[in-house]
Enzyme design. Structure first.
Site, PDB file in Angstrom:
ATOM      1  N   GLY A 233       0.783  -1.226   0.000  1.00  0.00           N
ATOM      2  CA  GLY A 233       0.000   0.000   0.000  1.00  0.00           C
ATOM      3  C   GLY A 233       0.816   1.277   0.000  1.00  0.00           C
ATOM      4  O   GLY A 233       0.260   2.359   0.195  1.00  0.00           O
ATOM      5  N   GLU A 268       5.059  -5.661   2.065  1.00  0.00           N
ATOM      6  CA  GLU A 268       4.770  -6.260   0.758  1.00  0.00           C
ATOM      7  C   GLU A 268       4.353  -5.222  -0.262  1.00  0.00           C
ATOM      8  O   GLU A 268       3.219  -5.228  -0.738  1.00  0.00           O
ATOM      9  CB  GLU A 268       3.603  -7.249   0.872  1.00  0.00           C
ATOM     10  N   CYS A 337     -16.937   1.453 -26.310  1.00  0.00           N
ATOM     11  CA  CYS A 337     -18.243   2.097 -26.172  1.00  0.00           C
ATOM     12  C   CYS A 337     -18.739   1.966 -24.740  1.00  0.00           C
ATOM     13  O   CYS A 337     -19.648   1.188 -24.446  1.00  0.00           O
ATOM     14  CB  CYS A 337     -19.234   1.489 -27.161  1.00  0.00           C
TER      15      CYS A 337
HETATM   16  C1  LIG Z   1      -2.184  -6.131  -3.425  1.00  0.00           C
HETATM   17  C2  LIG Z   1      -1.498  -6.561  -2.201  1.00  0.00           C
HETATM   18  C3  LIG Z   1      -0.321  -5.930  -1.794  1.00  0.00           C
HETATM   19  C4  LIG Z   1       0.306  -4.796  -2.558  1.00  0.00           C
HETATM   20  O1  LIG Z   1      -0.435  -3.630  -2.549  1.00  0.00           O
HETATM   21  P1  LIG Z   1       0.223  -2.316  -3.215  1.00  0.00           P
HETATM   22  O2  LIG Z   1      -0.785  -1.266  -2.990  1.00  0.00           O
HETATM   23  O3  LIG Z   1       0.415  -2.605  -4.653  1.00  0.00           O
HETATM   24  O4  LIG Z   1       1.497  -2.054  -2.520  1.00  0.00           O
HETATM   25  C5  LIG Z   1       0.311  -6.412  -0.673  1.00  0.00           C
HETATM   26  N1  LIG Z   1      -0.197  -7.426   0.040  1.00  0.00           N
HETATM   27  C6  LIG Z   1      -1.327  -8.055  -0.307  1.00  0.00           C
HETATM   28  C7  LIG Z   1      -1.823  -9.183   0.499  1.00  0.00           C
HETATM   29  C8  LIG Z   1      -2.010  -7.636  -1.430  1.00  0.00           C
HETATM   30  O5  LIG Z   1      -3.144  -8.252  -1.777  1.00  0.00           O
END
Ligand SMILES: *Cc1c(COP(=O)(O)O)cnc(C)c1O
Length: 422
Positions: A233, A268, A337
């Site tokens: 995130g 992550e 469209c």
């Molecule tokens: C999508 C996701 C992320 C990565 O999110 P980003 O906004 O791209 O950094 C990390 N962990 C999990 C479990 C996800 O589903």
């Protein structure tokens, strides 16, 4: 390992002449992905979080070249499906550098991942429901298990990306400790996990802090864990004048909120690794003057880059063919469209003419991955850059590709479907 480069690469930082010549050579719409920028983004993450375990959320961009580039850094792979696990393995990630996070996993995914786990017993599976634990047990899995908590906190740039508080994801956080105690004998319980959503920005660090605080409490209450994962995130500035996320501030806030624990912090990021490493090039098909504005029809649409249609996402757009002319207000629209097939409304653009080449910035994350063949429109090609070198990483899809799955009644009178694969 390369240095981290600037905190953000803006659309205006791309080499205009180079993009123009790539579109001449490979056609449009065309994704261009710069592997050197992927390396820089990895390097900045690793240096901001030196003591954390960092995984790349493969779903942001699962192309082979990107996965290989990430693998060469110390960043591991966070996979959202059996297909992503397969692609991570194919890109050379060993099993001990792969985590699979099962969200409502189809049976075929579990079958496949458990089979892969048998060959790669260091692979970790994250589950968000006790039901998934039962289904893994039925398949003989007793390996490295991580429990995904629903922390009751969502964050992100749009309602559709806030996962943290949605009932779909994770086990209610107050039940995780008991569950952990219950599964310890049977599985190798290695971690707890949560993901609030996408788009952490300087503004909503408070949500991030609160999530990390709750996860720190959870890790202490469960005890004896290898890691505590707080998701991805990490936001990127989609607008050219938006400040870059200050990773050092996020890292400090994260460490402070986590508090003391023996479990290693794990993050992550997906978007952060690839967003500003990619642009989408698209040619102008039609220029239509209407009383209130100019409608610029381009050959990329919601089928090439879905984010604006799906999340009202903003992408910077520039007219590479006319860098110095005065701008006019425009609507930039695709060829599908659908009213949502619009990239921008009211956007100033250097007087576009038919045949001009436009670039859409920050298209590296959730760009090609979300492309579809709606309207029988083949998906774009992708070129990767690495220093002075470049190569076609994915050829352009053809109409034959799009129709290749079809079977006519005369060819296949019976339902003779092959046993299902992934
Ligand atoms: C999508 C996701 C992320 C990565 O999110 P980003 O906004 O791209 O950094 C990390 N962990 C999990 C479990 C996800 O589903």
């Amino acid at each position: 390992m390369s240095d981290g480069g600037p905190a953000v690469r803006r659309l205006a930082d791309w080499n205009r002449e180079r993009l123009l010549s790539l579109a001449d050579e490979f056609g449009s719409p065309l994704y261009v992905t710069d592997l050197q920028r992927v390396r820089e983004n990895c390097a900045r993450l690793l240096s901001a979080f030196p003591d954390a375990h960092v995984s790349y959320a493969v779903k942001a961009h699962a192309g082979r070249a990107v996965l290989e580039t990430v693998r060469e850094t110390d960043i591991d792979a966070e996979c959202a499906s059996a297909g992503e696990v397969e692609r991570a393995l194919a890109a050379g990630f060993p099993g001990d550098r792969i985590r699979y996070t099962a969200v409502n996993p189809p049976a075929a995914d579990l079958d496949h991942v458990v089979e892969r786990w048998e060959e790669n017993p260091e692979l970790t599976i994250t589950v968000g429901a006790t039901d998934t634990i039962d289904r893994l047990r039925e398949r003989g899995f007793d390996g490295r298990l991580c429990l995904r908590a629903n922390p009751g906190i969502g964050a992100g740039h749009h309602e559709k990306v806030r996962t943290g508080a949605h009932a779909k994801f994770g086990i209610p956080i107050d039940r995780v400790s008991d569950l952990a105690a219950g599964v310890r004998d049977e599985f190798d319980l290695v971690g707890v996990h949560a993901h609030a959503g996408s788009g952490i920005s300087g503004d909503d660090l408070s949500a991030h802090r609160e999530l990390v605080r709750r996860m720190g409490d959870l890790a202490r209450s469960v005890g004896d864990l290898e890691f505590v994962a707080v998701g991805g995130g990490f936001g990127v500035p989609y607008r050219e004048d938006e400040p870059a996320l200050d990773l050092a501030t996020v890292a400090d806030a994260t460490r402070e909120a986590l508090g003391g624990t023996d479990a290693q912090l794990a993050i992550e990021p997906g978007r952060y690794v690839v967003a500003d490493a990619g642009v989408l090039l698209s040619r102008v098909n039609t220029v239509k003057a209407v009383p209130e504005t100019t409608v610029v029809g381009i050959d990329a649409g919601m089928t090439s880059l879905l984010r604006p249609a799906m999340y009202d996402a903003y992408h910077a757009i520039s007219n590479l063919s006319r860098p110095d002319t005065e701008t006019v207000p425009t609507i930039v629209a695709g060829p599908v469209c659908e009213t949502s097939d619009v990239f921008a409304d009211g956007r100033p653009l250097s007087r576009p003419e038919r045949g001009d080449l436009l670039a859409l910035g920050n298209a590296g994350a959730y760009g090609y991955e979300m492309a579809s063949t709606y309207n029988s429109r083949p998906r774009p090609a992708e070129v990767v850059l690495d220093g002075d070198e470049f190569r076609l990483a994915r050829r352009r899809e053809t109409l034959d590709d799009v129709t290749s799955l079809e079977r006519t009644a005369s060819e296949h009178p019976h339902t003779d479907q092959a046993p299902h694969n992934l």
